[in-house]
Scaffold this motif. Structure first.
Motif, short mmCIF file in Angstrom:
data_model
loop_
_atom_site.label_atom_id
_atom_site.label_comp_id
_atom_site.label_asym_id
_atom_site.label_seq_id
_atom_site.Cartn_x
_atom_site.Cartn_y
_atom_site.Cartn_z
N PHE A 133 0.89 -1.19 0.20
CA PHE A 133 0.56 0.59 -0.01
C PHE A 133 0.88 1.04 0.49
O PHE A 133 1.73 1.38 0.25
N PHE A 134 0.35 2.05 -0.92
CA PHE A 134 1.61 3.47 -0.63
C PHE A 134 0.98 4.91 -0.69
O PHE A 134 -0.73 4.76 -0.93
N LYS A 135 1.54 5.26 0.21
CA LYS A 135 0.99 6.45 1.18
C LYS A 135 1.85 7.71 1.29
O LYS A 135 2.93 7.24 2.08
N PRO A 136 1.63 8.86 0.80
CA PRO A 136 2.91 9.94 1.09
C PRO A 136 2.73 10.31 2.44
O PRO A 136 1.86 9.59 3.92
N LYS A 137 4.42 10.24 2.72
CA LYS A 137 4.22 10.65 4.41
C LYS A 137 3.47 11.44 4.90
O LYS A 137 3.88 11.88 5.99
N ASN A 138 3.82 12.95 4.68
CA ASN A 138 3.30 13.84 5.29
C ASN A 138 1.54 14.17 5.05
O ASN A 138 1.23 15.84 5.24
N ALA A 139 0.95 13.44 4.38
CA ALA A 139 -0.52 13.73 4.32
C ALA A 139 -1.02 13.29 5.79
O ALA A 139 -0.61 12.70 5.83
N TYR A 140 -2.57 13.07 5.59
CA TYR A 140 -3.18 13.01 6.29
C TYR A 140 -4.94 12.65 5.86
O TYR A 140 -5.00 12.68 4.56
N GLY A 141 -5.65 11.93 6.20
CA GLY A 141 -7.04 11.19 5.73
C GLY A 141 -7.06 10.68 4.41
O GLY A 141 -7.93 10.79 3.50
N SER A 142 -6.05 9.84 4.22
CA SER A 142 -5.94 8.68 3.05
C SER A 142 -5.58 9.40 2.15
O SER A 142 -5.86 9.29 0.78
N LYS A 143 -5.19 10.85 1.99
CA LYS A 143 -5.44 11.63 0.81
C LYS A 143 -4.01 11.28 0.36
O LYS A 143 -3.10 10.81 -0.05
N GLN A 144 -4.48 10.37 -1.53
CA GLN A 144 -3.49 10.32 -2.45
C GLN A 144 -2.58 9.04 -1.70
O GLN A 144 -1.45 8.64 -2.01
N SER A 145 -3.80 8.01 -1.76
CA SER A 145 -3.26 7.08 -1.37
C SER A 145 -3.53 5.76 -1.72
O SER A 145 -4.75 5.87 -2.54
N TYR A 146 -2.63 4.93 -2.67
CA TYR A 146 -2.66 3.54 -3.52
C TYR A 146 -2.62 2.29 -3.50
O TYR A 146 -1.69 1.63 -2.80
N ARG A 147 -3.69 1.68 -2.80
CA ARG A 147 -3.53 0.17 -2.76
C ARG A 147 -2.15 0.16 -3.71
O ARG A 147 -3.41 -0.34 -4.73
N GLY A 148 -1.72 -1.29 -4.14
CA GLY A 148 -0.99 -1.19 -5.15
C GLY A 148 -0.98 -2.06 -6.20
O GLY A 148 -1.09 -1.94 -7.64
N GLU A 149 -2.20 -2.76 -6.16
CA GLU A 149 -3.07 -4.12 -7.31
C GLU A 149 -3.86 -3.18 -7.99
O GLU A 149 -3.83 -3.13 -9.37
N ASN A 150 -3.92 -1.99 -7.65
CA ASN A 150 -4.79 -1.13 -8.69
C ASN A 150 -3.90 0.28 -8.70
O ASN A 150 -4.31 1.08 -10.24
N ILE A 151 -2.58 0.68 -8.67
CA ILE A 151 -2.06 1.77 -9.24
C ILE A 151 -1.48 1.41 -10.82
O ILE A 151 -1.31 0.63 -10.78
N SER A 152 -2.12 2.04 -11.51
CA SER A 152 -1.00 2.56 -12.87
C SER A 152 0.57 2.13 -12.59
O SER A 152 0.81 3.31 -11.68
N ARG A 153 0.95 2.45 -13.71
CA ARG A 153 2.57 2.49 -13.58
C ARG A 153 2.92 3.93 -13.92
O ARG A 153 3.86 4.41 -13.55
N LYS A 154 2.16 4.58 -14.53
CA LYS A 154 2.36 6.10 -14.40
C LYS A 154 2.26 6.63 -13.11
O LYS A 154 3.04 7.54 -12.74
N ALA A 155 0.96 6.66 -12.57
CA ALA A 155 1.27 7.19 -11.13
C ALA A 155 2.16 6.18 -10.41
O ALA A 155 2.57 7.44 -9.47
N PHE A 156 3.25 5.53 -10.27
CA PHE A 156 3.54 4.85 -10.04
C PHE A 156 4.99 5.24 -9.61
O PHE A 156 6.15 5.99 -8.67
N ASP A 157 5.31 5.54 -11.65
CA ASP A 157 6.44 6.70 -11.28
C ASP A 157 6.79 7.30 -11.22
O ASP A 157 7.67 8.37 -10.41
N GLY A 158 5.36 8.06 -10.61
CA GLY A 158 5.92 9.87 -10.08
C GLY A 158 5.66 9.09 -8.50
O GLY A 158 6.08 10.81 -7.79
N LEU A 159 5.56 8.36 -7.65
CA LEU A 159 5.80 8.20 -6.62
C LEU A 159 7.60 8.72 -6.15
O LEU A 159 7.89 9.44 -5.01
#
Length: 389
Positions: free
Chosen positions: A295-321
């Motif tokens: 599961f991918f989540k930003p370190k400095n956000a809160y409230g599940s903002k910009q969080s991704y379950r790995g099996e649903n993330i696109s390669r484009k979104a993943f590369d931006g992480l």
């Protein structure tokens, strides 16, 4: 099905008669409080108590605090002496009813409202000896730890960004009336306006600029650093416990042992902290290959903002992480319960929010939801009582 929103509002007005003229029907959303409750084995409560006690004991170790001297200096933060009131530790449970830490919050909502929710449901509190008197005592403790003598009447400010627009503004009103009932002077103020018309002794901080790094927080940060005011929660406690970098370190083999923690305690803590990793340029391909278990989540956000379950993330979104401050965490699915609604049986996911001060567990709530993340928008979902058997 009973009207839990109406009963909840009735309970708030019974406990805080001064709210009689407040538009609580508008301020309490239809999906804020669930009519259902979650039943769990008592072992879950014991695990939560033990985890909170042990992790806070580690936070108190001089060797642990020394690890972050450079990070503190970089952010211009010093130890204010006091800790943070009304924190929460958020967990999932796995198939064996073992806790898995999702995150730690230093500015968690719903402790006061949750206590009233149990009363509305006529369900005993999970921690039977917790009461609002404990909140009063911990604020006074915070002041002493900050090097201040609690004055009478104590001047308290509750602060956030544009508080009246916040989804849980009703809780600010409850705290204001609670503090006033103790003979304190209390106001609700935007963090940018705090010192223009008053000089509070104590600030209950719900603003999510965790390190007070935004230029608009400069005055508050200066007052905090100079101990001109006792700020709780505060940036120091956030870095010690709630910064998501801590979960990366805690999940590493040998981290706790290097601090002198005994092996049994270290193993227990690691069993609850899911494997956590930084997303960096040199490990993106490895993490991409493992993404379905992460599961991918930003370190400095809160409230599940910009969080991704790995099996649903696109390669484009993943590369931006890799260009962001991102945490990759072992995916621990939320547990589910089925409840009978007026529309028929429905399944709800839930997490557990465990409130604490220092090493003391105070209250446990569940948050029932449908979909990928908690959002307090599912009919019959929302905050829910928990019973332990």
């Amino acid at each position: 099905m009973k009207n839990i929103k109406g009963e909840f509002i009735q309970q708030l007005r019974a406990s805080f008669p001064q709210l009689e003229n407040e538009p609580l029907e508008e301020l309490v959303s239809d999906q804020l409080v669930s009519p259902f409750h979650v039943e769990l084995p008592s072992s879950v409560l014991t695990q939560a108590q033990n985890f909170i006690e042990k992790i806070f004991a580690i936070r108190e170790l001089p060797a642990y605090q020394k690890l972050y001297s450079d990070a503190l200096a970089e952010k211009g933060i010093r130890d204010p002496g006091n800790k943070s009131i009304m924190m929460s530790y958020d967990f999932h449970t796995d198939e064996n009813q073992n806790l898995k830490l999702i995150e730690i919050n230093t500015n968690a909502a719903f402790l006061a409202l949750g206590t009233e929710m149990y009363k509305a449901h006529k369900i005993p509190l999970p921690v039977s000896d917790f009461s609002f008197a404990e909140v009063k005592a911990e604020i006074e403790t915070e002041l002493r730890l900050n090097g201040r003598v609690p004055s009478q009447p104590l001047k308290v400010a509750i602060t956030d960004e544009d508080p009246a627009s916040q989804r849980l503004y009703v809780e600010f009103l409850v705290y204001r009336e609670l503090f006033k009932s103790w003979g304190w002077v209390c106001t609700i103020e935007d963090y940018r306006e705090l010192f223009k018309n008053s000089s509070p002794d104590f600030i209950y901080n719900r603003h999510t600029d965790f390190f007070l790094s935004d230029p608009t927080s400069a005055v508050l940060k200066e007052k905090f650093l100079n101990r001109e005011v006792c700020l709780s929660p505060n940036p120091y406690e956030y870095l010690m416990l709630a910064d998501k970098n801590r979960m990366v370190e805690w999940s590493q083999p040998g981290f706790f042992e290097a601090l002198g923690v005994d092996s049994n305690s270290a193993d227990f803590l690691r069993s609850i902290v899911p494997r956590s990793l930084d997303v960096k340029s040199d490990n993106v391909e490895e993490l991409w290959a493992q993404r379905k278990k992460l599961f991918f989540k930003p370190k400095n956000a809160y409230g599940s903002k910009q969080s991704y379950r790995g099996e649903n993330i696109s390669r484009k979104a993943f590369d931006g992480l890799k260009h962001e401050e991102t945490l990759a965490q072992e995916y621990v699915p939320a547990p589910e319960r089925e409840f009978v609604t007026p529309e028929g049986p429905q399944k709800f996911k839930f997490d557990l929010r465990c409130y604490a001060y220092q090493g003391r567990l105070q209250l446990v709530l569940a948050r029932l939801y449908q979909g990928q993340v908690t959002n307090l928008r599912a009919p019959y979902g929302g905050f829910a009582c928990v019973t332990f058997v």
